[in-house]
Design an enzyme around this catalytic site. Structure first.
Site, PDB file in Angstrom:
ATOM      1  N   HIS A  14      69.638 -78.510 -45.953  1.00 27.77           N
ATOM      2  CA  HIS A  14      70.572 -78.256 -47.086  1.00 27.77           C
ATOM      3  C   HIS A  14      70.400 -76.822 -47.556  1.00 27.77           C
ATOM      4  CE1 HIS A  14      72.668 -79.748 -50.921  1.00 27.77           C
ATOM      5  NE2 HIS A  14      72.569 -78.432 -51.022  1.00 27.77           N
ATOM      6  N   HIS A  16      72.449 -73.020 -48.942  1.00 25.91           N
ATOM      7  CA  HIS A  16      73.598 -72.183 -49.334  1.00 25.91           C
ATOM      8  C   HIS A  16      73.317 -70.759 -48.879  1.00 25.91           C
ATOM      9  CE1 HIS A  16      75.220 -75.265 -52.124  1.00 25.91           C
ATOM     10  NE2 HIS A  16      73.940 -75.591 -52.243  1.00 25.91           N
ATOM     11  N   LYS A 100      80.436 -82.872 -46.860  1.00 30.95           N
ATOM     12  CA  LYS A 100      79.775 -82.840 -48.169  1.00 30.95           C
ATOM     13  C   LYS A 100      80.671 -83.373 -49.264  1.00 30.95           C
ATOM     14  CE  LYS A 100      76.729 -81.809 -51.302  1.00 30.95           C
ATOM     15  NZ  LYS A 100      75.967 -80.628 -51.627  1.00 30.95           N
ATOM     16  N   HIS A 137      76.221 -85.074 -53.274  1.00 32.69           N
ATOM     17  CA  HIS A 137      75.680 -84.525 -54.523  1.00 32.69           C
ATOM     18  C   HIS A 137      75.772 -85.674 -55.515  1.00 32.69           C
ATOM     19  CE1 HIS A 137      74.814 -81.256 -57.515  1.00 32.69           C
ATOM     20  NE2 HIS A 137      75.131 -82.282 -58.281  1.00 32.69           N
ATOM     21  N   HIS A 175      69.092 -83.364 -52.382  1.00 37.81           N
ATOM     22  CA  HIS A 175      68.219 -82.833 -53.443  1.00 37.81           C
ATOM     23  C   HIS A 175      67.890 -83.862 -54.518  1.00 37.81           C
ATOM     24  CE1 HIS A 175      72.218 -82.320 -55.100  1.00 37.81           C
ATOM     25  NE2 HIS A 175      72.457 -81.221 -54.427  1.00 37.81           N
ATOM     26  N   ASP A 248      68.034 -76.513 -50.581  1.00 36.65           N
ATOM     27  CA  ASP A 248      69.058 -76.211 -51.584  1.00 36.65           C
ATOM     28  C   ASP A 248      68.841 -74.811 -52.163  1.00 36.65           C
ATOM     29  OD1 ASP A 248      71.393 -76.636 -52.992  1.00 36.65           O
ATOM     30  OD2 ASP A 248      70.417 -77.711 -54.635  1.00 36.65           O
TER      31      ASP A 248
HETATM   32  O1  DOR Z   1      71.672 -75.665 -58.296  1.00 38.99           O
HETATM   33  C1  DOR Z   1      72.606 -75.784 -57.540  1.00 38.99           C
HETATM   34  N1  DOR Z   1      73.220 -74.717 -56.969  1.00 38.99           N
HETATM   35  N2  DOR Z   1      73.073 -77.001 -57.299  1.00 38.99           N
HETATM   36  C2  DOR Z   1      74.196 -77.212 -56.614  1.00 38.99           C
HETATM   37  O2  DOR Z   1      74.574 -78.337 -56.445  1.00 38.99           O
HETATM   38  C3  DOR Z   1      75.001 -76.070 -56.109  1.00 38.99           C
HETATM   39  C4  DOR Z   1      74.170 -74.878 -55.930  1.00 38.99           C
HETATM   40  C5  DOR Z   1      74.996 -73.621 -55.746  1.00 38.99           C
HETATM   41  O3  DOR Z   1      75.884 -73.595 -54.886  1.00 38.99           O
HETATM   42  O4  DOR Z   1      74.745 -72.640 -56.437  1.00 38.99           O
HETATM   43 ZN    ZN Z   2      73.239 -77.447 -52.764  1.00 36.77          ZN
END
Ligand code: DOR
Ligand code: ZN
Length: 345
Positions: A14, A16, A100, A137, A175, A248
């Site tokens: 997971h 970003h 997702k 989520h 998460h 995450d």
């Molecule tokens: O803390 C987070 N940041 N939780 C999420 O679900 C999205 C993520 C983000 O893309 O910044």
């Molecule tokens: Zn995330």
């Protein structure tokens, strides 16, 4: 000599990595540690089609430092306009590994998410048939529900019924942050699993208010009480294959975090495996790290385990106060403080 640990190269289930200059800034941190990562599709606009995922995948590959060997595992963003046909295309693409689900409005770039499960019934049936995992989520968005209860209420009101309705659907509750989530995963079918972040293993909600308000510890789902952190730790060191690594890691520029309405997300990619090692070591369970970080996720996704290795050592190393982030700065977890483990180059 300091204590060393060599494990199979891990994967991040997971992650970003954003796009453009931001992507170029953060991707090397992940590629240095992990062989593969499940790439979150919450860009602006979100990655909703196979075509968009393919283009994003190409941008990720182009942003890799030369010589890096890293495979992005792409995902699609589920919307109420998603179709079963696109799911079939996704499955046969070979590079899309999951879809997702964001409840509309729950978090960063989630406006295109799902408001009513009934709108995606056909899509979920197709995914169940195709063996395409649904990444969840898990938080309700009802403003009446206390922010610390949103995961538990989501599980009770939506996820338990969903898992019963689609008994063969592969589901990853992403998460996880609560004892309720641990219990849900343990009692669910073997096709239900969870990812656990390093920050939720290391911090409880006091970290949000340590001597003042701490925007860099704000993420979603928000940090919870110590008893929940303990429940997560117990789950990951139990050796149960339903729990595996998903950082995450969610970078945001300093100015949007240190803001009257700061964004949710903690950046951990600069030290991800080191932070997990610290959490496992804190309970004397380093022997359980490798399977959690390098085996169980690959097994769940039906992918081969990695062959090469990485080595970490118990050696304190200071984290820079800030990192470059596309002309802006990024405040990493432990900014200006020490990690207890470091990666051996
Ligand atoms: O803390 C987070 N940041 N939780 C999420 O679900 C999205 C993520 C983000 O893309 O910044
Ligand atoms: Zn995330």
């Amino acid at each position: 000599m300091s204590q060393r640990l060599t494990i199979t190269r891990p994967d991040d289930w997971h992650l970003h990595v954003r796009d453009g200059e931001f992507l170029k800034a953060v991707l090397p941190d992940t590629a240095k540690r992990f062989a593969r990562a499940i790439i979150m599709p919450n860009l602006k606009p979100p990655v909703v089609s196979v075509e968009q995922a393919q283009a994003y995948r190409t941008r990720i590959l182009e942003a890799l430092p030369s010589g890096a060997s890293f495979t992005p595992l792409m995902t699609l963003y589920l919307t109420e306009n998603s179709t079963a046909k696109e799911m079939e295309k996704a499955k046969s693409s070979g590079f899309i590994h999951a879809v997702k689900y964001y409840p509309a409005g729950a978090t960063t770039n989630s406006d295109s998410g799902v408001r009513q499960w009934s709108k995606v019934e056909g899509v979920l049936e197709a995914m169940e048939e195709l063996g395409l995992p649904l990444l969840v989520h898990g938080e309700v968005t009802d403003p009446q529900v206390d922010v610390f209860d949103r995961e538990r209420v989501f599980i009770e009101e939506q996820l338990i019924p969903l898992a019963l309705k689609y008994p063969k659907l592969k589901i990853v509750l992403e998460h996880i942050t609560t004892a309720s989530a641990v219990k849900f995963v343990l009692t669910a079918n073997s096709n239900v699993a969870a990812t656990v972040t390093a920050h939720h293993l290391l911090l409880n909600r006091n970290a949000l208010f340590q001597g003042g308000i701490r925007p860099h510890h704000y993420c979603l789902p928000v940090l919870k009480r110590e008893k929940h952190r303990q429940a997560l730790l117990e789950a990951v060191v139990s050796g149960n294959p339903k729990f595996f690594l998903g950082t995450d890691s969610a970078p945001h520029a300093q100015n949007v975090k240190e803001n009257a309405c700061g964004c949710a997300g903690i950046y951990t990619a600069h030290a991800a495996i080191e932070l997990y090692a610290e959490a496992f070591d804190s309970v004397g369970a380093l022997d359980k790290l490798e399977a959690f970080a390098s085996f169980y996720g690959a097994d769940f996704y039906g992918l081969a385990r990695n062959k090469d290795k990485i080595t970490i050592e118990k050696q304190q190393v200071k984290v820079p106060t800030e990192l470059p982030y596309g002309g802006q700065s990024l405040i990493p977890m432990r900014s200006g403080e020490y990690l207890l483990w470091s990666l051996v180059a």
